[in-house]
Design an enzyme around this catalytic site. Structure first.
Site, mmCIF file in Angstrom:
data_model
loop_
_atom_site.group_PDB
_atom_site.id
_atom_site.type_symbol
_atom_site.label_atom_id
_atom_site.label_comp_id
_atom_site.label_asym_id
_atom_site.label_seq_id
_atom_site.Cartn_x
_atom_site.Cartn_y
_atom_site.Cartn_z
ATOM 1 C CG ASP A 348 -1.646 1.158 1.281
ATOM 2 O OD1 ASP A 348 -2.575 1.506 0.576
ATOM 3 O OD2 ASP A 348 -1.423 1.877 2.400
ATOM 4 C CD GLU A 403 -2.466 2.184 -3.356
ATOM 5 O OE1 GLU A 403 -3.669 2.896 -3.031
ATOM 6 O OE2 GLU A 403 -1.653 2.534 -2.514
#
Length: 692
Positions: A348, A403
């Protein structure tokens, strides 16, 4: 765009990090920057080799730090806290006596203590509460949850603050792994899920319920990978798991560590790989039950001062350039791979990690100058490179996904060539395009050229995971695709007993078409967030003060697909057919598509990939009979996927048995052509008859 090519390994890879230039000559002006970046990582690898014996040993920090039980029953506890002048382990086992179990400090600020076994058994009982207490130079005594703790629990009737417990179940209660990890899928089809919301009931669902109810559903749908969110322990449920407190603790909301092991092992038995949504981009600011101010300073695991604070996320930022922080984070990845048998990670917030501005207030034009120079956080790039190198060396089938919204070159190329080493990146521009179009454009304004460009605009040789909508769009304050398409009629006209209104007809048709074109054209992998596959009718909103701590929207109404009077089952069955058709033909691991037609007037898009012919008619009102489309391979074609099939809630305007014969009439730069009937808002995927 041309077919993406992997780096040419027949040429010798330069040993200085400039090998990526062979696959992307546009990087040539940044040769010196690539060398510096590579040299910086090499320097850390050499340091770790000289001081720790290499990445393999270094990443086993969880075996020495934190609380560990030795073979003879002795317990060792080790903690890094250089600012403390005294430290001791306290808990129910010693009546919280700060003088009973003192620790010793070494020259590197690491404290440790050994608790001898009592009659061959550990001195601390399983599941009993513990803490570390430290005396600061100021004379203040603080109590903290051990940084490497593997289990924390919360009793909201007492306090929202988590408490640490010593997790050491007897052998009879420990889950025993039964299945090997599946091999890395050639085509990655990811079902992104959150355990807590995976029930129609207004409560937190459990690992065991996910194992029983969700795993068979995911397998039935044809996905081969699961991405689990919100597993690393977070005090605030509404953070969606992105404000991590305890990095080695699996969330106790859903059950025990043994329950999570059972979930992953059961998934492996079904041939499903399981990825962890790992949050190393930042950490919760909590002091009482997090890492923040752990030894009384703001600069232990994090940067001190403003550099260590993320202004938008209100969270702490790791100091990736510190030896002990690298040990903590690399060991954290290794721990989840070893202890729970995860198969890889979706990292993330990578954009925040690799730029000093963290992506705040910054737009990326795609100019290469944006990816080099002072805006790049060299330490963040270094950490991610080390992480990928460690993981892929120790676990060849490990999968890592970045990401990153910036599109940094070489992010998904091997470290040896000068890349950061990820396997895939997320195609974050695709869902943004769909939402923008649905908000701002009429259907007759949809641009086939822009659609094709956005879906194929990815870096050659770097794999991309496409998705039609993100989990963020399911959250309150935003709208899912189905809600943009159907809005309030989701509540009144999704029953087959109610009229098939123009809004529902359009919504279901475009929902299927958007997913299919994204799947076929958008990348080398595909992702779906749970519930979106069948057009989940409501958003996500976790219990919080603003909604009276309600669970009403913190759930997934998966039961809707089981009601044969509701149209959701049609969308669910289409999603299954799409995944299973990809399983058979493997377009995700095939070269990028050849697009032969982007007709703006007709709103028709035609392309070929994996030997299949894809025909999309996005026109809001016009159907086309005997529409000629080009195709390279001659032969007889049959329908393998039709969004208009009655099994998917359509009108079956094309019969499944229809055979399409090519002629040698060249069309749209293809050697052959055939004619098809493409009704309004439908798509066909055709395959040669001999491949059925």
């Amino acid at each position: 765009m041309a077919t993406p090519q992997a780096p040419d390994n027949s040429r010798t890879t330069p040993p200085d990090g400039t090998g990526v230039i062979q696959s992307d000559p546009w990087l040539e002006p940044f040769r010196d920057a690539l060398k510096r970046r590579f040299s910086f990582v090499e320097g850390w690898i050499n340091t770790i080799r000289e001081t720790e014996g290499g990445l393999e040993k270094f990443s086993r920090g969880y075996e020495t730090f934190g609380i560990n039980v030795q073979d003879n029953g002795d317990i060792t506890y080790r903690e890094w806290a250089p600012n403390a002048v005294e430290a001791s382990l306290v808990g129910e086992f010693n009546n919280w006596d700060a003088t009973a179990t003192p620790m010793k400090k070494n020259d590197f600020g690491v404290w440790d203590v050994t608790l001898p076994a009592k009659n061959g058994a550990p001195a601390i009982p399983h599941n009993s509460k513990i803490k570390v207490t430290m005396l600061l130079p100021s004379g203040e005594r603080i109590f903290r949850i051990p940084a490497w703790i593997k289990r924390v629990v919360q009793d909201l009737d007492v306090s929202p603050v988590y408490e640490a417990v010593f997790w050491n179940p007897p052998a009879s209660e420990k889950y025993k792994i039964q299945h090997p990890r599946p091999k890395k899928p050639e085509s990655l089809r990811i079902y992104e899920a959150h355990v807590g919301i995976s029930s129609p009931e207004t409560r937190v669902a459990t690992y065991k319920e996910f194992t029983k109810n969700m795993l068979p559903r995911i397998k039935y749908l044809g996905y081969n990978a699961i991405q689990l969110m919100a597993i690393m322990e977070h005090a605030y449920y509404a953070s969606f798991g992105y404000q991590v407190n305890n990095f080695f603790a699996a969330s106790s909301r859903y059950g025990t560590p043994e329950d999570l092991k059972e979930l992953i092992d059961t998934a492996h038995g079904m041939g499903l790989v399981v990825l962890l949504d790992v949050v190393h981009s930042h950490a919760s600011k909590n002091v009482d039950d997090g890492l923040n101010m752990f030894d009384g300073t703001d600069h232990l695991y994090f940067h001190g001062g403003s550099k260590g604070n993320h202004s938008l996320w209100d969270s702490r930022l790791f100091n990736y350039g510190h030896h002990e922080v690298l040990r903590f984070l690399l060991s954290n990845l290794r721990f989840w791979m070893e202890e729970y048998q995860f198969d890889g990670f979706r990292f993330d917030g990578v954009t925040s990690m690799i730029y000093t501005h963290h992506g705040i207030g910054t737009g990326f034009s795609g100019g290469y100058h944006e990816y080099f120079g002072p805006a790049v956080d060299d330490e963040g790039v270094m950490y991610l490179t080390l992480a990928n190198e460690m993981l892929h060396t120790l676990y060849p089938d490990c999968i890592t996904v970045a990401e990153d919204v910036s599109g940094m070159p070489a992010l998904c190329l091997p470290y040896a060539t000068g890349g950061v080493g990820f396997d895939y990146r997320l195609a974050m521009a695709i869902p943004d395009m769909y939402i923008k179009w649905l908000k701002e454009k009429q259907d007759n304004e949809w641009d086939m050229g822009s659609l094709a460009f956005t879906l194929t605009n990815r870096r050659h040789g770097e794999k991309t995971i496409a998705y039609a909508e993100s989990h963020d769009q399911a959250l309150v304050g935003d709208k899912t695709l189905i809600f943009w398409l159907c809005d309030k009629e989701m509540y009144t006209n999704m029953s087959i007993l109610s009229p098939f209104t123009p809004i529902i007809e359009r919504g279901m048709a475009l929902h299927k078409m958007i997913r299919l074109v994204t799947h076929g054209l958008g990348g080398e992998g595909y992702l779906n967030f749970e519930g979106n596959e069948f057009g989940h009718p409501e958003w996500l909103d976790f219990p919080r003060e603003g909604n009276d701590n309600s669970f009403w929207y913190a759930r997934r109404q998966l039961n809707l697909t089981e009601d044969h009077l509701l149209r959701y089952r049609f969308l669910n069955e289409f999603d299954r057919a799409m995944q299973l058709t990809e399983e058979k033909y493997g377009w995700l691991h095939s070269p990028q598509a050849y697009i032969s037609l982007k007709h703006e007037g007709d709103k028709v898009l035609v392309f070929e990939r994996a030997g299949l012919l894809w025909v999309f008619n996005f026109h809001p009102s016009d159907s086309f009979t005997d529409y000629r489309v080009g195709v390279d391979q001659p032969g007889t074609y049959r329908i393998v996927l039709d969004t208009d099939d009655k099994d998917f809630g359509g009108f079956s305007r094309n019969l499944k048995e229809t055979r399409f014969f090519t002629t040698n009439e060249a069309w749209n730069n293809r050697a052959n052509s055939l004619q098809v009937y493409i009704p309004t808002r439908t798509a066909l995927v055709l395959a040669l008859e001999n491949t059925l």
